[in-house]
Motif scaffolding. Structure first.
Motif: not given
Ligand SMILES: [Zn+2]
Ligand SMILES: [Zn+2]
Length: 261
Positions: A15-25
């Motif tokens: 949620a904190e990354y707008q559902s974007n795993l790439s942003d979390l990575l």
């Protein structure tokens, strides 16, 4: 560079990354985390991870069925594990192992599943990722009887005694420490960190679980492996750079060396 040698990318709340795993990575990469090993917990998760590994060059995956399950699936067949484990993006088998802390009832299921994972890993000549909690003698005896000590593996999220760590080191295994080493009540475990040679050590988050201090109570993320490595440096009285360099080399030796041939 640092490696998060054990995380569950398919279990993170994004949620904190707008559902974007790439942003979390990307947040982790910005802090120097250059590689992630995402670990399978059941067959569906393992299949998802194989697909995920195709999307990211710096994500490696393992396939396996965790010893703790909300509803017990059938024990995986060795052939199923070998089939999934043969994918080229799969660098290890697991996580598997024994957990008597949370679930003593299913020990027969856990033991048979553990043995099958070790046999599959031995066939594939890939390392195995072992989860062990309050099952010291059973874990070691199954390892002695069934583990391939050439391809070896790791005791992950280690919380047991120095004696157990040494027995695993004797079997050519590595020991991986998580954010638990930063917990206030973990002084006995910090003693174990002091004694385990850095040359045989890995660091991990086990994200989304077990966030290290000062992030306790929040969701854990791969970027917090930085906090784990800092804690190892402080406990051992060495630099953060040395911890990063040696644990990364250990990771490559254990999980990636076989891929280069
Ligand atoms: Zn585990
Ligand atoms: Zn795990």
């Amino acid at each position: 560079m640092l490696v998060d040698s054990h995380c569950h990318l398919d279990h993170l709340d994004l949620a904190e990354y707008q559902s974007n795993l790439s942003d979390l990575l990307q947040a982790a990469r910005k802090r120097g985390v250059g590689r992630f090993l995402s670990v399978g917990v059941n067959l569906e998760s393992s299949k998802k991870l194989i697909a995920l590994a195709n999307e990211y060059d710096d994500v490696n995956v393992s396939v396996g069925v965790h010893p703790l399950q909300e509803t017990r699936p059938p024990i995986p067949e060795i052939s199923e594990l070998i089939e999934l484990g043969s994918h080229k993006s799969v660098v290890a088998i697991g996580e598997t192992g024994l957990d008597n802390y949370y679930d003593r009832e299913s020990s027969e299921w856990q033991q048979e599943s553990f043995i099958r994972h070790l046999k599959a890993a031995g066939e594939l000549k890939k390392p195995v990722i072992i989860h062990t909690r309050e099952a010291k003698n059973e874990t070691l005896s199954i390892m002695r009887n069934h583990a391939n000590t050439n391809s070896s593996g790791v005791l992950h999220c280690f919380t047991e005694t120095l004696e157990m760590a040494e027995a695993a080191l004797d079997l050519n295994f590595y020991i991986s420490f998580s954010g638990i080493i930063t917990f206030r009540n973990a002084s006995a475990l910090r003693e174990v960190v002091k004694q385990v040679p850095l040359e045989r050590m890995l660091v991990e988050t086990d994200a989304p679980w077990l966030a290290p201090v000062p992030h306790r109570g929040k969701q854990n993320e791969p970027q917090y492996v930085v906090e784990v490595a800092k804690a190892v440096a402080e406990i051992k009285g060495i630099t953060f750079e040395e911890v990063s360099e040696v644990t990364t080399a250990n990771f490559e030796q254990l999980f990636l060396a076989g891929l280069k041939v």
